[in-house]
Write an enzyme that holds these catalytic residues in place. Structure first.
Site, mmCIF file in Angstrom:
data_model
loop_
_atom_site.group_PDB
_atom_site.id
_atom_site.type_symbol
_atom_site.label_atom_id
_atom_site.label_comp_id
_atom_site.label_asym_id
_atom_site.label_seq_id
_atom_site.Cartn_x
_atom_site.Cartn_y
_atom_site.Cartn_z
ATOM 1 N N PRO A 191 13.158 5.038 -3.811
ATOM 2 C CG PRO A 191 12.558 5.392 -1.605
ATOM 3 C CD PRO A 191 12.510 6.016 -2.946
ATOM 4 N N PRO A 192 12.983 1.377 -3.658
ATOM 5 C CG PRO A 192 14.243 -0.481 -3.066
ATOM 6 C CD PRO A 192 14.047 0.953 -2.752
ATOM 7 N N GLY A 193 10.043 -0.203 -4.926
ATOM 8 C CA GLY A 193 8.623 -0.412 -4.655
ATOM 9 C C GLY A 193 7.776 0.828 -4.652
ATOM 10 C CB THR A 194 8.453 4.398 -4.797
ATOM 11 O OG1 THR A 194 9.661 4.252 -5.520
ATOM 12 C CG2 THR A 194 8.757 4.537 -3.320
ATOM 13 N N GLY A 195 6.957 2.468 -7.302
ATOM 14 C CA GLY A 195 6.144 2.549 -8.511
ATOM 15 C C GLY A 195 6.855 3.095 -9.729
ATOM 16 C CE LYS A 196 12.814 3.032 -8.681
ATOM 17 N NZ LYS A 196 12.278 2.623 -7.371
ATOM 18 C CD GLU A 414 10.800 19.374 10.131
ATOM 19 O OE1 GLU A 414 10.780 20.454 9.501
ATOM 20 O OE2 GLU A 414 11.859 18.773 10.393
ATOM 21 C CG HIS A 417 11.983 24.381 11.390
ATOM 22 N ND1 HIS A 417 13.022 25.152 11.852
ATOM 23 C CD2 HIS A 417 12.470 23.117 11.296
ATOM 24 C CE1 HIS A 417 14.080 24.361 12.053
ATOM 25 N NE2 HIS A 417 13.775 23.129 11.730
ATOM 26 C CG ASP A 489 17.379 22.881 11.864
ATOM 27 O OD1 ASP A 489 17.311 22.735 10.631
ATOM 28 O OD2 ASP A 489 16.537 22.454 12.666
HETATM 29 P P1 ADP Z 1 9.730 0.056 -8.403
HETATM 30 O O1 ADP Z 1 9.918 -0.104 -9.866
HETATM 31 O O2 ADP Z 1 9.786 1.471 -7.941
HETATM 32 O O3 ADP Z 1 10.576 -0.836 -7.554
HETATM 33 P P2 ADP Z 1 7.205 -1.073 -9.019
HETATM 34 O O4 ADP Z 1 6.748 -0.131 -10.062
HETATM 35 O O5 ADP Z 1 7.776 -2.345 -9.490
HETATM 36 O O6 ADP Z 1 8.244 -0.381 -8.066
HETATM 37 O O7 ADP Z 1 6.007 -1.336 -8.010
HETATM 38 C C1 ADP Z 1 5.586 -2.631 -7.677
HETATM 39 C C2 ADP Z 1 4.096 -2.700 -7.522
HETATM 40 O O8 ADP Z 1 3.661 -1.893 -6.453
HETATM 41 C C3 ADP Z 1 3.358 -2.192 -8.724
HETATM 42 O O9 ADP Z 1 3.170 -3.180 -9.678
HETATM 43 C C4 ADP Z 1 2.038 -1.725 -8.123
HETATM 44 O O10 ADP Z 1 1.131 -2.790 -7.991
HETATM 45 C C5 ADP Z 1 2.427 -1.275 -6.751
HETATM 46 N N1 ADP Z 1 2.608 0.184 -6.702
HETATM 47 C C6 ADP Z 1 3.763 0.832 -6.445
HETATM 48 N N2 ADP Z 1 3.572 2.166 -6.459
HETATM 49 C C7 ADP Z 1 2.292 2.382 -6.775
HETATM 50 C C8 ADP Z 1 1.495 3.558 -6.964
HETATM 51 N N3 ADP Z 1 2.004 4.786 -6.828
HETATM 52 N N4 ADP Z 1 0.191 3.401 -7.273
HETATM 53 C C9 ADP Z 1 -0.344 2.177 -7.401
HETATM 54 N N5 ADP Z 1 0.354 1.031 -7.245
HETATM 55 C C10 ADP Z 1 1.661 1.115 -6.917
HETATM 56 ZN ZN ZN Z 2 15.012 21.562 11.718
#
Ligand code: ADP
Ligand code: ZN
Length: 623
Positions: A191-196, A414, A417, A489
């Site tokens: 998902p967006p914002g997870t740190g990719k 959960e 299970h 299930d």
């Molecule tokens: P995505 O590319 O998945 O949309 P981003 O890499 O752009 O997300 O994340 C945006 C900001 O959120 C990063 O610059 C960072 O500051 C913060 N962030 C997201 N995930 C992490 C993480 N696992 N650890 C530390 N900071 C994170």
């Molecule tokens: Zn279940």
């Protein structure tokens, strides 16, 4: 080159057009030409009033106004002949040669100009591309402090997966010496914002290599072919900087599955760009140490061609963090602000289930802003609470937010299970339990197969059905109601039971009779029953139903007996959200004592228990 060729073609087309229109003009405006003898006849008849000499060409004017031209063999002789006649004679310079030369010169100049302009343009567009690529280039020795794995928190599995890429980028020779082909493409999905993006940058930072960062939408242009040529230019440029990383965010913008409903040109442009990308990735040689990282939050719409071997054949899932992960991310970002002494981020982490890394980073920043606004010089809990209020009320939270009630029943489900899986002798060990919604499933209890079994015993299969039924059984015991959460299930259990009876001959009543068409899959898979008599069909239905019912009853019996344990595990799950194998084992050995079994609710503090804070034992002590 293309621009030059195109302009030259345009130029020649222009020339042909010019020549054609000149021809037409000529036909319309040219004087009638007559033969020399006709001219002599008119001269003899005294019909001529004026003669203009242009070299050997003469233009003749009749008395009646008619005009024509002719060629005379000897102009001088004719002039002397005309002496004394009543004819006006005039001379004009013959300029046709000069005109021809002039036109030819202009033509050559124009041609030269075309070539020069085109070449200039080409150079400019090359510079543009270089600029396009270098704008997006982050060099390892740039002025900014490089991002490393230390900046990425809460993604231990992903980091482990990607460690190999770092060591490959650092020491490509070590890999090529043994003939190992490096991974070329890695797809980060989540998902967006997870740190990719952060993770991709961190890989570059760890390996200290140049990092090119693009977004899929950079390649989607109005004009067909621009995206594709950009891709080619980028790779050409990147090869000069190898080893390096090319990062393409939102790859779904170009790599989306081709679907209907788009304009033909948009469609064309995207698939051309995608093809160019695939061709470039296929065309890496072993000496090019380039790793292509791509990120997407829509892995479901990606063109399958992207995932073929040699392309993005590695996928790393980046999911929203659990409590532990959230705590670590908060600590990473908290380190940048002045926190109150002994600040416990774990407390904040438990308050924000479902927050992604980006949202957590934002939360810390908002809290710091709150503190600063109030003129404080440290950030305290209240600031976080205020910031959270503002965030939650201000913007609507995206993604799944589940109600406290749903989380409750999920936790019980959960836990049900897991407890049954633990207690039944013939089942696989628990790998992971989570109540973080992922994909379409709300929670998950993952079991690991001990070995790759190719044959399953009756007892094992029966245990499996019982475990599947354990989710609903737990909900029923705890809340006396049924929810839709057990849908998956029930489907799985029914499939298993059907196969046991109709495929593997495990029913006493039906006997070893194959009653469904084999669909290739071993466990599960939608099976179709064969033609059978009504009586057999009835018996089969009865058998399947009996099997499912008994397993379900077994699950209820077990959980009722271990209700205290169920309650504890559910409470712990509500708190920490995810338990791995080790945590689960510790909890089971900590809580699953004879005393509990005997119903003695003794108060104690479990030291090793990962959920010691929320452990019901210690809670009871506080109450
Ligand atoms: P995505 O590319 O998945 O949309 P981003 O890499 O752009 O997300 O994340 C945006 C900001 O959120 C990063 O610059 C960072 O500051 C913060 N962030 C997201 N995930 C992490 C993480 N696992 N650890 C530390 N900071 C994170
Ligand atoms: Zn279940």
């Amino acid at each position: 080159m293309a621009i030059l060729v195109r302009n030259l073609i345009l130029f020649f087309m222009f020339t042909v057009l010019l020549a054609l229109s000149y021809g037409i003009w000529n036909i319309e405006h040219k004087l009638r030409t007559v033969t020399y003898s006709e001219f002599r006849y008119c001269l003899a008849n005294h019909d001529i009033s004026q003669i203009t000499f242009i070299g050997n060409r003469v233009i003749v004017q009749h008395v009646d106004g008619d005009r024509y031209e002719t060629i005379v063999p000897n102009a001088e002789k004719l002039i002397s002949e005309l002496q004394g006649k009543n004819i006006q004679i005039s001379f004009e310079k013959d300029r046709s040669d000069q005109i021809f030369q002039g036109v030819a010169l202009a033509y050559i100049i124009l041609l030269a100009l075309t070539v020069i302009i085109s070449l200039n343009r080409k150079k400019k567009s090359e510079e543009d591309v270089q600029k396009f690529a270098s704008d997006k280039l982050i060099l390892p020795d740039g002025d900014r402090k490089p991002i490393t794995f230390d900046d990425v928190a809460g993604l231990p599995e992903a980091l482990e997966d990607l460690q190999e890429i770092v060591s490959f980028l650092k020491n490509p020779n070590q890999y090529s010496q043994i003939g190992a082909v490096s991974p070329k493409g890695i797809l980060l999905q989540g998902p967006p914002g997870t740190g990719k993006t952060l993770l991709a940058r961190a890989i570059a930072g760890e390996a200290q290599v140049p990092f090119y960062s693009f977004s899929g939408s950079d390649f989607v242009e109005m004009f067909v072919g621009v995206g594709a040529s950009r891709v080619r230019d980028i790779f050409r440029e990147a090869k000069t900087k190898s080893p390096c990383i090319i990062f393409i965010d939102e790859i779904d913008a170009v790599g989306g599955r081709r679907a209907g409903g788009e304009t033909a040109s948009g469609q064309d442009e995207r698939s051309q760009t995608l093809n160019a990308l695939l061709v470039e990735m296929d065309g890496f040689s072993t000496s090019d140490t380039i790793v292509v990282l791509a990120a997407t939050n829509r892995p479901d719409i990606l063109d399958p061609a992207l995932r073929r071997p040699g392309r993005f054949d590695r996928q790393v899932n980046i999911l929203p963090p659990d409590t532990k992960g959230r705590k670590q991310i908060l600590e990473v970002h908290g380190a940048k602000v002045a926190l109150a002494p002994d600040f416990d981020m774990g407390r904040i982490a438990r308050m924000v289930p479902g927050f992604t890394g980006a949202e957590l980073a934002n939360l810390v920043n908002e809290a710091a802003l709150m503190a600063a606004r109030d003129g404080k010089n440290i950030v305290e809990y209240v600031d976080f609470e205020h910031a959270l209020d503002r965030i939650l009320m201000g913007v609507e939270r995206k993604g799944l937010i589940i109600s406290e009630e749903d989380r409750m029943s999920l936790a019980y489900h959960e836990a049900g299970h897991a407890i049954i899986a633990k207690l039944l002798p013939n089942s696989d060990p628990i790998h992971k339990i989570t109540i973080i919604p992922r994909g379409r499933a709300l929670g998950q209890t993952q079991q690991l197969s001990v070995s790759d079994r190719s044959s399953y015993s009756y007892d094992y299969l029966r245990s499996r059905i019982t475990i599947l039924m354990g989710g609903r059984a737990a909900e029923e015991i705890a809340f006396q109601q049924r929810t839709t959460g057990a849908q998956g299930d029930i489907v799985q259990a029914t499939e298993l039971a059907t196969n046991m009876i109709c495929k593997w001959g495990m029913s006493q009543v039906i006997g070893p009779q194959a009653l469904i068409l084999d669909d290739g899959g071993f466990l599960g898979g939608a099976a179709r029953r064969m033609e059978m008599s009504n009586k057999t069909a009835e018996a089969v239905d009865q058998e399947i139903n009996d099997l499912l019912e008994t397993c379900s009853e077994d699950a209820v019996t077990i959980l009722k007996e271990k209700y205290y344990l169920l309650k504890q595990l559910a409470a712990i799950l509500l708190d920490v959200e995810t338990l791995d194998e080790e945590d689960f084992e510790i909890i089971m050995s900590c809580h699953f004592t004879d005393k509990i079994q005997a119903g003695i609710k003794e108060t104690h503090q479990c030291k090793t228990c990962p959920a010691a804070d929320s452990c019901l034992h210690s809670k009871r002590k506080k109450d």
